[in-house]
Design an enzyme around this catalytic site. Structure first.
Site, mmCIF file in Angstrom:
data_model
loop_
_atom_site.group_PDB
_atom_site.id
_atom_site.type_symbol
_atom_site.label_atom_id
_atom_site.label_comp_id
_atom_site.label_asym_id
_atom_site.label_seq_id
_atom_site.Cartn_x
_atom_site.Cartn_y
_atom_site.Cartn_z
ATOM 1 N N TRP A 189 -16.663 -3.828 -1.456
ATOM 2 C CA TRP A 189 -17.183 -3.400 -0.954
ATOM 3 C C TRP A 189 -18.246 -2.435 -0.400
ATOM 4 O O TRP A 189 -17.981 -1.924 0.078
ATOM 5 C CB TRP A 189 -15.555 -3.028 -0.783
ATOM 6 C CG TRP A 189 -14.946 -2.294 -1.473
ATOM 7 C CD1 TRP A 189 -14.369 -2.433 -2.330
ATOM 8 C CD2 TRP A 189 -14.335 -0.835 -0.945
ATOM 9 N NE1 TRP A 189 -13.870 -1.297 -2.983
ATOM 10 C CE2 TRP A 189 -13.888 -0.349 -1.819
ATOM 11 C CE3 TRP A 189 -14.962 -0.679 0.497
ATOM 12 C CZ2 TRP A 189 -13.438 0.866 -1.704
ATOM 13 C CZ3 TRP A 189 -14.636 0.963 0.267
ATOM 14 C CH2 TRP A 189 -13.809 1.966 -0.908
ATOM 15 N N ASP A 196 -8.497 -0.743 -5.811
ATOM 16 C CA ASP A 196 -9.262 0.211 -4.850
ATOM 17 C C ASP A 196 -8.937 1.897 -5.645
ATOM 18 O O ASP A 196 -7.456 1.800 -5.342
ATOM 19 C CB ASP A 196 -9.677 -0.203 -4.169
ATOM 20 C CG ASP A 196 -8.858 -0.556 -3.279
ATOM 21 O OD1 ASP A 196 -7.421 -0.922 -3.221
ATOM 22 O OD2 ASP A 196 -8.519 -0.154 -1.661
ATOM 23 N N GLU A 197 -9.742 2.779 -5.589
ATOM 24 C CA GLU A 197 -9.618 3.524 -5.295
ATOM 25 C C GLU A 197 -7.497 4.528 -6.123
ATOM 26 O O GLU A 197 -7.300 4.676 -5.459
ATOM 27 C CB GLU A 197 -9.413 4.090 -3.361
ATOM 28 C CG GLU A 197 -10.248 3.711 -2.853
ATOM 29 C CD GLU A 197 -10.205 3.668 -1.120
ATOM 30 O OE1 GLU A 197 -11.065 4.134 -0.672
ATOM 31 O OE2 GLU A 197 -9.054 3.200 -0.616
ATOM 32 N N TYR A 234 -16.594 -4.418 7.761
ATOM 33 C CA TYR A 234 -15.056 -3.753 7.950
ATOM 34 C C TYR A 234 -14.830 -3.645 9.773
ATOM 35 O O TYR A 234 -15.904 -2.938 9.785
ATOM 36 C CB TYR A 234 -15.705 -2.476 7.295
ATOM 37 C CG TYR A 234 -15.069 -2.646 5.959
ATOM 38 C CD1 TYR A 234 -15.891 -3.261 5.162
ATOM 39 C CD2 TYR A 234 -13.846 -1.511 5.751
ATOM 40 C CE1 TYR A 234 -14.389 -3.048 3.818
ATOM 41 C CE2 TYR A 234 -13.252 -1.188 4.086
ATOM 42 C CZ TYR A 234 -13.672 -2.714 3.469
ATOM 43 O OH TYR A 234 -13.051 -2.075 1.965
ATOM 44 N N PHE A 235 -13.862 -4.448 9.885
ATOM 45 C CA PHE A 235 -13.662 -4.319 11.720
ATOM 46 C C PHE A 235 -13.147 -4.166 12.050
ATOM 47 O O PHE A 235 -12.390 -3.540 13.243
ATOM 48 C CB PHE A 235 -12.799 -6.039 11.533
ATOM 49 C CG PHE A 235 -13.993 -7.367 11.788
ATOM 50 C CD1 PHE A 235 -15.532 -6.746 11.400
ATOM 51 C CD2 PHE A 235 -13.527 -8.255 12.080
ATOM 52 C CE1 PHE A 235 -16.438 -7.649 11.688
ATOM 53 C CE2 PHE A 235 -14.949 -9.420 11.743
ATOM 54 C CZ PHE A 235 -15.502 -9.420 11.821
ATOM 55 N N ASP A 236 -12.687 -2.765 10.932
ATOM 56 C CA ASP A 236 -12.042 -1.467 11.491
ATOM 57 C C ASP A 236 -12.716 -0.032 11.753
ATOM 58 O O ASP A 236 -12.185 0.687 12.556
ATOM 59 C CB ASP A 236 -10.580 -0.563 10.314
ATOM 60 C CG ASP A 236 -11.491 -0.493 9.198
ATOM 61 O OD1 ASP A 236 -12.487 -0.902 8.862
ATOM 62 O OD2 ASP A 236 -11.243 0.681 8.469
ATOM 63 N N HIS A 256 -3.051 3.307 -4.530
ATOM 64 C CA HIS A 256 -2.330 2.320 -3.309
ATOM 65 C C HIS A 256 -1.047 1.837 -3.908
ATOM 66 O O HIS A 256 -0.898 1.011 -3.199
ATOM 67 C CB HIS A 256 -3.278 1.389 -2.581
ATOM 68 C CG HIS A 256 -4.693 1.936 -2.149
ATOM 69 N ND1 HIS A 256 -4.372 2.764 -1.461
ATOM 70 C CD2 HIS A 256 -5.902 1.728 -2.343
ATOM 71 C CE1 HIS A 256 -5.443 3.355 -0.908
ATOM 72 N NE2 HIS A 256 -6.836 2.556 -1.220
ATOM 73 N N TRP A 268 -8.079 -2.907 8.407
ATOM 74 C CA TRP A 268 -7.511 -2.127 7.883
ATOM 75 C C TRP A 268 -6.939 -1.196 8.948
ATOM 76 O O TRP A 268 -7.760 -0.964 9.979
ATOM 77 C CB TRP A 268 -7.828 -1.147 6.973
ATOM 78 C CG TRP A 268 -8.945 -1.652 5.756
ATOM 79 C CD1 TRP A 268 -9.896 -1.861 5.259
ATOM 80 C CD2 TRP A 268 -8.308 -2.054 4.836
ATOM 81 N NE1 TRP A 268 -10.230 -1.646 4.452
ATOM 82 C CE2 TRP A 268 -9.709 -2.235 3.854
ATOM 83 C CE3 TRP A 268 -7.052 -2.037 4.196
ATOM 84 C CZ2 TRP A 268 -8.920 -2.825 2.648
ATOM 85 C CZ3 TRP A 268 -6.740 -2.261 2.436
ATOM 86 C CH2 TRP A 268 -7.841 -2.765 1.804
ATOM 87 N N ASP A 272 1.402 -1.276 -0.135
ATOM 88 C CA ASP A 272 0.079 0.010 0.203
ATOM 89 C C ASP A 272 1.123 1.074 -0.160
ATOM 90 O O ASP A 272 2.021 1.532 0.288
ATOM 91 C CB ASP A 272 -1.215 -0.060 1.599
ATOM 92 C CG ASP A 272 -2.578 0.649 0.553
ATOM 93 O OD1 ASP A 272 -2.115 1.717 0.394
ATOM 94 O OD2 ASP A 272 -3.731 0.400 0.739
HETATM 95 C C1 ACM Z 1 -10.933 -0.750 0.955
HETATM 96 O O1 ACM Z 1 -11.207 -0.467 1.292
HETATM 97 N N1 ACM Z 1 -10.314 0.594 0.219
HETATM 98 C C2 ACM Z 1 -11.255 -1.576 -0.410
#
Ligand code: ACM
Ligand code: ZN
Length: 529
Positions: A392, A319-320, A417-419, A256, A468, A186
């Site tokens: 996601w 992603d992103e 999403y466990f964060d 990323h 994350w 990342d």
């Molecule tokens: C993500 O949460 N950016 C996949």
């Protein structure tokens, strides 16, 4: 007479096993009033076949029983636990566990099935130190609902050691989770040794400082980093495979990737200089698809990664990825002209550049008989048929992917999403990303979107929780965020919806929490309050 009295004494005084574990097995039938199987140190573990995997299963069983109940199975008595591997079942992970007063038989449709069976036996035991435990006579017949039961761990935002990663894998094994999605690269750190590109770990694995909180504008000025050698990664793969868990490596592209650019600035649109990122979020500094070397880099890295990881699925991120730099980069614009990419159906030429990268990576991966896996952004243009879509941003990616005939995995921010916070009382919680996903929310998740036809629903491989780690610096904190949400997750992944029941889950949870304590796992207590 004496032996009957002994049995009666055991039944009155003994600790009892309970096969209604987490995840709830598909069928549990207990014969009430029958003489139980008495598990004590005189019990022998035998396997019907001598292969290595079954021997290892037997070893796990001895180890787990000792760990859980303090009973060292040494043999010498007449009672035994037999592990067999010849169950005929449509589900390759199915097992049948039968208990009579003198024999426990665990028969799996595969070695993995046997492993699931011995895990059920282990979790059925009350955690503690006992002379003996009584197992009620009866049978458990069980199989997982989904073939893919995933858990993801980000080791880039904060690095975790090989031993911590192994403990994470132990946690997955305890919960019947069979895919570990290892987020290895990342913006804030590259974590896997790549021999052809040594700067990825010499430079890209380290950042000088880390922003405090949510991009507060203040930094801690502490160097942070680390990486896994290929040898260490192989060791993790082996450790996981012994526990019937597949390790999916993830190499992010084209976004990323700021840690890549810090190591090899020529792979970015401006040529840099770049640094390993010290903030959180989405950076516009991404790989330049106008550069031929970018494609060579992707091919070489993926090939080395596939040499290390035998996984049938290889993560490529996706992603992103902001396209700002590509719009003004002469190399990217030249690539757009050369490939004849024009705006079509609302898809910009730059979005199609990302599609070019997705397809290129996909070809490298499928050439070796594997399948690529990407976050749902890969659907923003034409997507390779073999690609697995990780949905996601809600369930829409899964619906869209399955309608296009792609296999999909559900991992929406709403439930997986466990964060995110697990309590509304955020003042008393460790700092987290935001959101609110308590145990029950995870439990209530249904992975198959209602709008899919039965044929499309077949393409849902399963679901996965993500962790994350922007705000998670220690492994104890990782466990706090995972447990006991992972218990709710695994029942959602394993148990048929008609057998799911939250109040039953809560009644079964204390036995599992006792196992957590015994294993030294940190866990959140909200459900007990
Ligand atoms: C993500 O949460 N950016 C996949
Ligand atoms: Zn460019």
């Amino acid at each position: 007479m004496a032996s009957l009295l002994a049995v009666l004494a055991v039944m009155v005084n003994a600790q009892w096993a309970d096969f209604h574990v987490i995840p709830q097995p598909q069928q549990v039938a207990v014969t009430t009033g029958a003489r139980p199987f008495v598990l004590d140190r005189s019990v022998e573990v035998v396997t019907s076949v001598a292969d290595e995997s079954m021997q290892r299963n037997a070893q796990f069983l001895r180890q787990y029983v000792a760990q859980t109940s303090g009973i060292t199975l040494s043999g010498g008595g007449r009672r035994c636990i037999v592990l067999r591997c010849d169950l005929t079942d449509r589900n390759p992970e199915a097992y049948c566990l039968r208990v009579t007063c003198d024999t426990v038989e665990i028969n799996g449709a595969s070695s993995a099935g046997v492993f699931h069976g011995l895990n059920t036996l282990r979790k059925a035991l009350p955690a503690g130190v006992w002379q003996r435990v009584a197992l009620p006579c009866g049978a458990v017949y069980d199989y997982p609902r989904f073939a893919y039961r995933g858990a993801h761990l980000d080791v880039c935002r904060h690095f975790f050691t090989v031993d911590e990663v192994k403990t994470f894998i132990d946690m997955l094994a305890l919960h019947g989770i069979n895919n570990f999605h290892w987020h290895l690269t990342d913006d804030q750190g590259w974590r896997i040794e790549i021999k052809r590109y040594p700067r990825l770990t010499q430079v890209g694995a380290w950042r000088d400082s880390t922003v405090i909180g949510r991009n507060s504008g203040r930094w801690n000025k502490e160097r942070h980093g680390g990486f896994y050698t290929q040898e260490e990664a192989r060791e993790v793969v082996r450790y996981a495979a012994e526990r019937h868990i597949n390790v999916i490596p993830e190499i992010e592209m084209p976004g990323h990737t700021q840690a890549v650019l810090a190591s090899y600035p020529e792979l970015g649109c401006t040529g840099g200089p770049y640094g390993v990122w010290t903030c959180w979020g989405v950076t516009p500094k991404v790989l330049c698809p106008g550069n031929d070397d970018t494609f060579t880099f992707i091919r070489n890295v993926l090939n080395e990664v596939m040499d290390v990881f035998p996984s049938p699925i290889i993560g490529i991120g996706g992603d992103e990825c902001p396209k700002d730099r590509w719009r003004v980069c002469s190399k990217c614009q030249a690539r757009i002209r050369k490939e004849g990419l024009t705006a079509q159906g609302g898809i910009s030429p730059e979005a199609q550049l990302q599609g070019l990268i997705t397809h290129f990576a996909s070809e490298v991966i499928t050439a070796r008989g594997r399948a690529p896996m990407g976050w749902d952004e890969i659907l923003e243009c034409d997507v390779p048929q073999q690609a697995v879509v990780l949905s996601w941003r809600g369930q829409e990616g899964a619906v869209d992917g399955a309608r296009r005939g792609n296999r999909v995995i559900l991992s929406p921010t709403s439930h997986m999403y466990f964060d995110y916070y697990q309590s509304r009382d955020t003042e008393r919680e460790p700092y987290a990303f935001g959101g609110y996903i308590p145990v029950q929310k995870v439990y209530d998740f249904e992975a198959v979107p209602e709008s899919l036809s039965p044929e499309q629903a077949e393409l849902v491989m399963g679901c996965q929780a993500n962790l994350w780690t922007e705000y998670i610096e220690t492994f104890s904190h990782v466990q706090y965020m995972e447990l006991p949400r992972m218990a709710a997750l695994c029942e959602t992944q394993w148990t048929m919806p008609e057998r799911k029941d939250y109040s039953s889950f809560l009644s079964r949870l204390p036995r599992l929490l006792a196992h957590y304590r015994l294993l030294g796992y940190n866990y959140a207590r909200h459900v007990c309050e």
